[in-house]
Design a protein around this motif. Structure first.
Motif, PDB file in Angstrom:
ATOM      1  N   ASP A 244       0.825  -1.212   0.000  1.00 55.14           N
ATOM      2  CA  ASP A 244       0.000   0.000   0.000  1.00 55.14           C
ATOM      3  C   ASP A 244       0.860   1.263   0.000  1.00 55.14           C
ATOM      4  O   ASP A 244       0.513   2.259  -0.643  1.00 55.14           O
ATOM      5  CB  ASP A 244      -0.910   0.008   1.228  1.00 55.14           C
ATOM      6  N   ASP A 247       2.261   1.826  -3.412  1.00 57.32           N
ATOM      7  CA  ASP A 247       1.240   1.950  -4.451  1.00 57.32           C
ATOM      8  C   ASP A 247       0.292   3.121  -4.185  1.00 57.32           C
ATOM      9  O   ASP A 247      -0.849   3.111  -4.629  1.00 57.32           O
ATOM     10  CB  ASP A 247       0.426   0.654  -4.513  1.00 57.32           C
ATOM     11  N   ASP A 251      -3.340   3.749  -6.008  1.00 56.84           N
ATOM     12  CA  ASP A 251      -4.537   3.571  -5.183  1.00 56.84           C
ATOM     13  C   ASP A 251      -5.409   4.818  -5.194  1.00 56.84           C
ATOM     14  O   ASP A 251      -6.647   4.721  -5.186  1.00 56.84           O
ATOM     15  CB  ASP A 251      -4.139   3.227  -3.741  1.00 56.84           C
ATOM     16  N   HIS A 254      -7.905   5.027  -7.934  1.00 63.42           N
ATOM     17  CA  HIS A 254      -8.913   3.967  -7.969  1.00 63.42           C
ATOM     18  C   HIS A 254     -10.095   4.396  -7.100  1.00 63.42           C
ATOM     19  O   HIS A 254      -9.900   4.889  -5.991  1.00 63.42           O
ATOM     20  CB  HIS A 254      -8.308   2.666  -7.437  1.00 63.42           C
ATOM     21  N   LYS A 257      -9.952   1.915  -3.842  1.00 66.77           N
ATOM     22  CA  LYS A 257      -8.661   1.825  -3.165  1.00 66.77           C
ATOM     23  C   LYS A 257      -8.201   3.162  -2.606  1.00 66.77           C
ATOM     24  O   LYS A 257      -7.374   3.209  -1.700  1.00 66.77           O
ATOM     25  CB  LYS A 257      -7.596   1.264  -4.121  1.00 66.77           C
ATOM     26  N   ARG A 258      -8.734   4.254  -3.139  1.00 65.12           N
ATOM     27  CA  ARG A 258      -8.354   5.576  -2.639  1.00 65.12           C
ATOM     28  C   ARG A 258      -8.786   5.772  -1.186  1.00 65.12           C
ATOM     29  O   ARG A 258      -8.306   6.681  -0.503  1.00 65.12           O
ATOM     30  CB  ARG A 258      -8.973   6.669  -3.508  1.00 65.12           C
ATOM     31  N   ARG A 260      -8.305   3.519   1.139  1.00 61.53           N
ATOM     32  CA  ARG A 260      -7.417   2.781   2.027  1.00 61.53           C
ATOM     33  C   ARG A 260      -6.719   3.753   2.977  1.00 61.53           C
ATOM     34  O   ARG A 260      -6.476   4.909   2.624  1.00 61.53           O
ATOM     35  CB  ARG A 260      -6.400   1.981   1.219  1.00 61.53           C
ATOM     36  N   ALA A 263      -3.614   5.702   1.543  1.00 57.87           N
ATOM     37  CA  ALA A 263      -3.977   6.520   0.388  1.00 57.87           C
ATOM     38  C   ALA A 263      -4.815   7.728   0.808  1.00 57.87           C
ATOM     39  O   ALA A 263      -4.653   8.832   0.281  1.00 57.87           O
ATOM     40  CB  ALA A 263      -4.741   5.682  -0.638  1.00 57.87           C
ATOM     41  N   ASP A 449     -13.107  -5.853  -5.738  1.00 59.66           N
ATOM     42  CA  ASP A 449     -11.690  -5.846  -6.105  1.00 59.66           C
ATOM     43  C   ASP A 449     -11.030  -7.189  -5.801  1.00 59.66           C
ATOM     44  O   ASP A 449     -10.080  -7.584  -6.469  1.00 59.66           O
ATOM     45  CB  ASP A 449     -10.944  -4.745  -5.337  1.00 59.66           C
TER      46      ASP A 449
END
Length: 478
Positions: A244, A247, A251, A254, A257-258, A260, A263, A449
């Motif tokens: 994470d 990335d 992320d 996305h 995922k944003r 998370r 992120a 996902d």
């Protein structure tokens, strides 16, 4: 707005932890390491020349997208209202001036930028001195969030406290007259759970498969495998965190995922950097209780997951095969935990099944990119046009797993383990249906996902799983 507002008094605003919910040095280091992990060896030598020089070295080597950063939106809204009222805004930050100017160009908010220039680290007393030189002592207001900002607040007319701890907030009130406060973003239990990816620990239940498949049921073996599950879970969390961190930019582009924790800057990057080695050390400590053979496979799993995070995930097709291997490694490790040799049939079935699920994951991402008008998945080697091929490969792999299962049911190895093998044939249509169902949902854009998370929440998948397990049980006891 404060009643004593004076448009002639500039408002200087800190960047790290104030205008954004993160730290540009930490962010840029993660991008640097994502580009080339060996850069970690350069960082100590760059730091010898000073923190400002370190920031300049990093800034000259990485490209940061200012659009993806987690901004403090309530603060920005207030700053825009202040600017509309005629107030002069200054971005005053210890981050390198290249990043500061890039962010200002994106926001179009500040009239001036004061930042580190490769020689002077514009923090604490250096920032206070620079702002005093420009505007005079007590002739500017300052918005900050951390202990180094106390010196700047001491030189300011008024202060704005943003996302600060209770200790810093109290100290700021003693150093200056606080005009306004913006609350800090504090992580909650959900954020910590998402950081560790606790729901992903369910995958480690695969370690029990060799024991169950061999019908070796005992409390001692169960305890051994359970320790193995704990070791794998801790190891997996350490790698999930590092993945994470490396990335972050992908992320943030996305839609899911944003959210998370890293992120979204709900949890600081430094926390993740500290948690990773601690979790890994705990994993090794638990793994030693299981045995050296198991510990070897745990090490292989960690090495492959790390290689995936650092580069394999960017290679088209290779990423899918790597994910399938990681699932299968759990089964191999489970066999090592009970000192049982894993069968060819189980390995073959696992590889094909998990390869299909890996391609499900990629197809879902490509389908999402297509909806957003993208031509390529960020941080991956796939193009949106590859989606039909990925779908074909995934379906073929899934049905290959069904064929392996059918051949196993006609083998001598199966007859030696099951008293009523005819009941086992119920597992074949169950797996075939589930593979078809998963790909149908993926094709419709209804896939999570992670297909494992989808399977846990999907009622149809749970029913099919029940039929599969019932077939196995009847094959043993009927």
């Amino acid at each position: 707005m404060n009643q004593e507002f004076d448009p002639g008094v500039p408002l200087c605003v800190d960047l790290d932890g104030t205008l954004i919910h993160t730290d540009m040095l930490h962010e840029s280091v993660m991008v640097l390491l994502a580009d080339n992990p060996l850069n970690v060896l350069r960082l100590p030598f760059w730091l010898l020349a000073g923190k400002a020089a370190l920031k300049r070295k990093i800034a000259s080597r990485v490209q940061m997208d200012p659009r993806s950063l987690p901004y403090n939106e309530p603060l920005i809204a207030w700053l825009r209202s202040e600017r509309s009222a005629g107030r002069r805004l200054v971005l005053a930050t210890a981050s390198d001036e290249r990043f500061a100017h890039s962010i200002n160009e994106h926001l179009g908010l500040f009239d001036e930028v004061v930042a580190s220039d490769g020689s002077i680290n514009m923090a604490g007393r250096h920032k206070a001195a620079a702002l005093e030189q420009r505007f005079g002592k007590g002739r500017f207001d300052y918005a900050g969030n951390a202990t180094p900002d106390l010196t700047v607040w001491g030189s300011a007319r008024r202060g704005v406290v943003v996302s600060a701890s209770a200790r810093v907030s109290k100290a700021a009130q003693q150093a200056t007259t606080v005009e306004r406060e913006f609350a800090a973003v504090k992580p909650n239990f959900h954020d910590w759970r998402r950081m560790l990816r606790v729901h992903q620990w369910l995958k480690n239940g695969l370690l029990f498969v060799p024991m169950l498949a061999a019908h070796q049921l005992s409390f001692a073996l169960f305890a051994q495998v359970l320790l193995g599950v704990i070791a794998f879970s801790l190891c997996a969390s350490s790698v999930y965190i590092s993945n994470d961190l490396l990335d972050l930019e992908s992320d943030r582009q996305h839609p899911r995922k944003r959210l998370r924790p890293f992120a979204a800057a709900r949890i600081p990057i430094w926390v993740g950097c500290a948690a990773t080695p601690l979790l890994l050390a705990a994993s090794v400590a638990v793994g030693t209780l299981v045995g050296s053979h198991f510990l070897l496979w745990l090490g292989v799993y960690f090495a492959v997951t790390l290689a995936y995070s650092l580069g394999l995930k960017k290679l088209v097709l290779v990423d899918g095969f790597t994910l399938a291997a990681l699932y299968t490694l759990r089964i191999v490790a489970g066999a090592a935990a009970v000192r049982h040799e894993v069968s060819f049939w189980l390995l073959a079935f696992s590889v094909f099944l998990f390869l299909s699920l890996a391609f499900v994951k990629r197809y879902a991402e490509l389908d999402l990119m297509k909806e957003r008008g993208r031509e390529k998945a960020h941080g991956r080697g796939y193009e949106v046009a590859d989606a039909p091929l990925v779908q074909t490969l995934g379906l073929a792999s899934g049905y290959a797993a069904v064929v392996v299962l059918a051949l196993y049911l006609n083998s001598d190895a199966m007859r030696a383990l099951y008293q009523a093998p005819e009941w086992m044939w119920g597992a074949v249509p169950a797996v075939m249906f589930w593979i078809s169902w998963v790909w149908l949902k993926t094709h419709r854009g209804e896939m999570h996902d992670d297909p494992v998370v989808f399977a846990i929440k999907d009622r149809t998948s749970l029913c099919v799983g029940g039929i599969f397990i019932a077939s196995l049980v009847l094959g043993v006891v009927a």
